[in-house]
Design a protein around this motif. Sequence first.
Motif, PDB file in Angstrom:
ATOM      1  N   PRO A   4      27.501 -55.599  28.767  1.00 51.63           N
ATOM      2  CA  PRO A   4      27.468 -55.019  27.430  1.00 51.63           C
ATOM      3  C   PRO A   4      26.686 -53.716  27.266  1.00 51.63           C
ATOM      4  CG  PRO A   4      25.848 -56.760  27.583  1.00 51.63           C
ATOM      5  CD  PRO A   4      26.536 -56.703  28.907  1.00 51.63           C
ATOM      6  N   GLY A   5      26.149 -53.099  28.305  1.00 53.51           N
ATOM      7  CA  GLY A   5      25.414 -51.859  28.108  1.00 53.51           C
ATOM      8  C   GLY A   5      24.689 -51.437  29.362  1.00 53.51           C
ATOM      9  N   ARG A   6      23.988 -50.297  29.278  1.00 52.86           N
ATOM     10  CA  ARG A   6      23.270 -49.741  30.425  1.00 52.86           C
ATOM     11  C   ARG A   6      21.935 -50.441  30.627  1.00 52.86           C
ATOM     12  NH1 ARG A   6      24.916 -44.558  32.035  1.00 52.86           N
ATOM     13  NH2 ARG A   6      22.802 -44.032  32.666  1.00 52.86           N
ATOM     14  N   GLN A   7      21.575 -50.593  31.905  1.00 53.53           N
ATOM     15  CA  GLN A   7      20.233 -51.047  32.229  1.00 53.53           C
ATOM     16  C   GLN A   7      19.254 -49.908  31.977  1.00 53.53           C
ATOM     17  OE1 GLN A   7      19.531 -53.141  35.928  1.00 53.53           O
ATOM     18  NE2 GLN A   7      21.729 -53.311  36.291  1.00 53.53           N
ATOM     19  N   ARG A   8      18.038 -50.237  31.571  1.00 48.20           N
ATOM     20  CA  ARG A   8      17.016 -49.223  31.343  1.00 48.20           C
ATOM     21  C   ARG A   8      15.676 -49.726  31.870  1.00 48.20           C
ATOM     22  NH1 ARG A   8      18.909 -45.079  28.477  1.00 48.20           N
ATOM     23  NH2 ARG A   8      20.755 -45.400  27.177  1.00 48.20           N
ATOM     24  N   ALA A   9      14.909 -48.784  32.392  1.00 45.11           N
ATOM     25  CA  ALA A   9      13.551 -49.087  32.835  1.00 45.11           C
ATOM     26  C   ALA A   9      12.656 -47.903  32.472  1.00 45.11           C
ATOM     27  CB  ALA A   9      13.504 -49.341  34.339  1.00 45.11           C
ATOM     28  N   ASP A  10      11.499 -48.188  31.934  1.00 43.06           N
ATOM     29  CA  ASP A  10      10.541 -47.156  31.544  1.00 43.06           C
ATOM     30  C   ASP A  10       9.159 -47.598  32.002  1.00 43.06           C
ATOM     31  OD1 ASP A  10      12.341 -45.484  29.544  1.00 43.06           O
ATOM     32  OD2 ASP A  10      12.564 -47.592  28.991  1.00 43.06           O
ATOM     33  N   GLY A  11       8.280 -46.624  32.134  1.00 41.81           N
ATOM     34  CA  GLY A  11       6.936 -46.989  32.525  1.00 41.81           C
ATOM     35  C   GLY A  11       5.981 -45.819  32.520  1.00 41.81           C
ATOM     36  N   ALA A  12       4.699 -46.145  32.649  1.00 42.27           N
ATOM     37  CA  ALA A  12       3.644 -45.138  32.725  1.00 42.27           C
ATOM     38  C   ALA A  12       2.462 -45.758  33.446  1.00 42.27           C
ATOM     39  CB  ALA A  12       3.235 -44.654  31.336  1.00 42.27           C
ATOM     40  N   ASN A  13       1.669 -44.916  34.080  1.00 41.71           N
ATOM     41  CA  ASN A  13       0.479 -45.394  34.762  1.00 41.71           C
ATOM     42  C   ASN A  13      -0.618 -44.349  34.679  1.00 41.71           C
ATOM     43  OD1 ASN A  13       0.479 -43.719  37.450  1.00 41.71           O
ATOM     44  ND2 ASN A  13       2.578 -44.493  37.222  1.00 41.71           N
ATOM     45  N   LEU A  14      -1.848 -44.788  34.792  1.00 35.57           N
ATOM     46  CA  LEU A  14      -3.017 -43.911  34.765  1.00 35.57           C
ATOM     47  C   LEU A  14      -4.036 -44.459  35.749  1.00 35.57           C
ATOM     48  CD1 LEU A  14      -4.415 -41.454  33.388  1.00 35.57           C
ATOM     49  CD2 LEU A  14      -5.410 -43.085  31.775  1.00 35.57           C
ATOM     50  N   LEU A  15      -4.510 -43.607  36.653  1.00 30.20           N
ATOM     51  CA  LEU A  15      -5.455 -44.025  37.700  1.00 30.20           C
ATOM     52  C   LEU A  15      -6.649 -43.088  37.715  1.00 30.20           C
ATOM     53  CD1 LEU A  15      -4.759 -45.177  41.312  1.00 30.20           C
ATOM     54  CD2 LEU A  15      -6.209 -43.170  40.970  1.00 30.20           C
ATOM     55  N   SER A  16      -7.829 -43.658  37.932  1.00 33.04           N
ATOM     56  CA  SER A  16      -9.058 -42.883  38.074  1.00 33.04           C
ATOM     57  C   SER A  16      -9.825 -43.394  39.289  1.00 33.04           C
ATOM     58  CB  SER A  16      -9.922 -43.012  36.816  1.00 33.04           C
ATOM     59  OG  SER A  16     -11.137 -42.282  36.964  1.00 33.04           O
TER      60      SER A  16
END
Length: 623
Positions: free
Chosen positions: A258-270
């Motif tokens: 029924p539709g497109r797969q989607r993946a999103d994300g973000a990361n922050l490292l110190s």
Amino acid sequence: MRLAIGPLLFALISGTSEAADLVAANLADLTLEQLGNIEVTTVSRAPERLQDAPASVYVITADAIRRSGATTLPEALRLAPNLQVARIDSNRYAISARGFNSNTANKLQVLIDGRIVYTPLFSGVFWDVQDVMLEDVDRIEVISGPASTLWGANAVNGVINVITRSSAETTGNLVSVGAGNLERGFAARHGGDFGENGHYRVYAKTQYFDHSERSDGSAVSDAWQRQQAGFRADRAEGSNSVTVQGDAYTVSIDQDAPGRQRADGANLLSRWVRSLEDGAELMVQAYWDHTSRSVPGLFGEQLDTGSVNVQHTIPHDGGHKTVWGGGYRWADDRVDNRSPLFAFLPADRRMHWANMFAQHERALTPELRLTVGGRVGNNSFSGLEFMPNVRLAWKVAPDHLLWTAWSRSVRAPSRIDREFFFPANPPFLLAGGRDFESEIARTTEVGYRGQFGEAVSLSATLFHSTYERLRSLDLLPSGIFVLGNHIDGRVYGVEAWGSYRITPQWRLAAGILAMHDRFEGDAVARTPPGDDPPVQWSLTSGWQLAGDRSLDIAVRRVGALPTPPVPAYTAVDVRYGWQLSPSLALTLTVANLLDRRHEEFAASSAGVVSVRRSAFLSVRVAF
């Protein structure tokens, strides 16, 4: 009855710099002494010469990536002869070391600049969302063999450590544009200075990949695109250095309704590193990682991960060294069960991992080094785990090292082991094992690494691993299948690679991995996840031509896969590079030159998908 459990479960889940940077040292300009002096950190979590590292470790250099023509991280990993890399379809790969390969491979720890990128859904990696700007990679260190003492549970058969360059090495501007019959891409990066001792870079990239095809030429609905942007800042002052970096990405994948797969994300490292007296060092690192994945009609997931790690390195008189530390990682995993086919129950889960480790290296004689270490880890599913390690290295000559090692490693349970149910509502036909335990591996290795004069280098390792409590599919008297720990087995083999510098402008490199496995279990649980060739080998020729031109030819042979059967194949890739000026470079890469198409792995809902011949032309400008 023979069932490959990993593909069965995952099939349900997935549904289907400055200008001088472009004049970096050519492959032919790197002497064997320089290659042997490359510093690696993954083996002991402290810098040491590759030539002195007592482990089966291969380093993919930045120059090797450039000369391969690779445009994605999984394709760059094909350069490591101690990895098994197979393309499943347009966006998915099966990647492992020393067997157990599948699209849910779970015995390999993968890090990007110290950030663990595994998913607690199945203790593996979603490779479609793991990306870096390849022009910024300093090296990729690949360990085949156990490394759980230093890198924790799941580093059972190896570690992939992607290390990017400091922002101080990437000042200026770079633009890269490429297009071919199967993919297009654009990337840009800007680097500069701030303050007296600070440097930064920002980048953005986008890639589009065409759909794959079946062996009969019919299209598979799996074309996809990825956009990613990020930054890194480094500042060094006195005995202190600080790094802050982060990325954000979005991925969109075609699939049938029924539709497109989607993946999103973000990361922050110190990361903060302080140099102490007498060569000691203290490192504190923390990161946060958010991922979101949506497969319409099947499932969705929101995963937040946080981690804090501390490490103290202490050199001692007489060539001794101690590395110790600890860490804590937590994850909030929230699954949206959208399909009547399967469910994770409970849908939401908070997980914790805590550890303490220590490793001491002692010089018994000037030529003989003993390393002893251990890690105690605790996880939400199986509690306390102990992962010891003993290594002995003998420098038989200045350029020749013999080593041996014994390790006990652990693959901790994942959500798929404990909380996967099929169908989504009772009565269930398949259920996760409420008492599923950690898988155990005990591995013995004997290795050699050496250089012969200025022309030949060689590394070889014999390995033998015994596995206990591997994941099985058990049939209860009630007629329900349950995931259990009733497979034992062993894997043994040899891996070797070397290079021969024929002339100052021409170098050959070769690698081979040969292995055999044997597993025992009940009639239902006979085959654990994994589909591996008995033999694979590669041969690469790097030739620096006149006029700042280079020609690279890579041949790889991968044996047949047994279950389900995939024929053996031979692939030939060719890359031609032309450095038109210090700031402008052209590259033409043709993959699978001699075959119109071949198959690599059978784990797609569309059947066995073919990898097609492709051509890619790229232009890089630095200013």
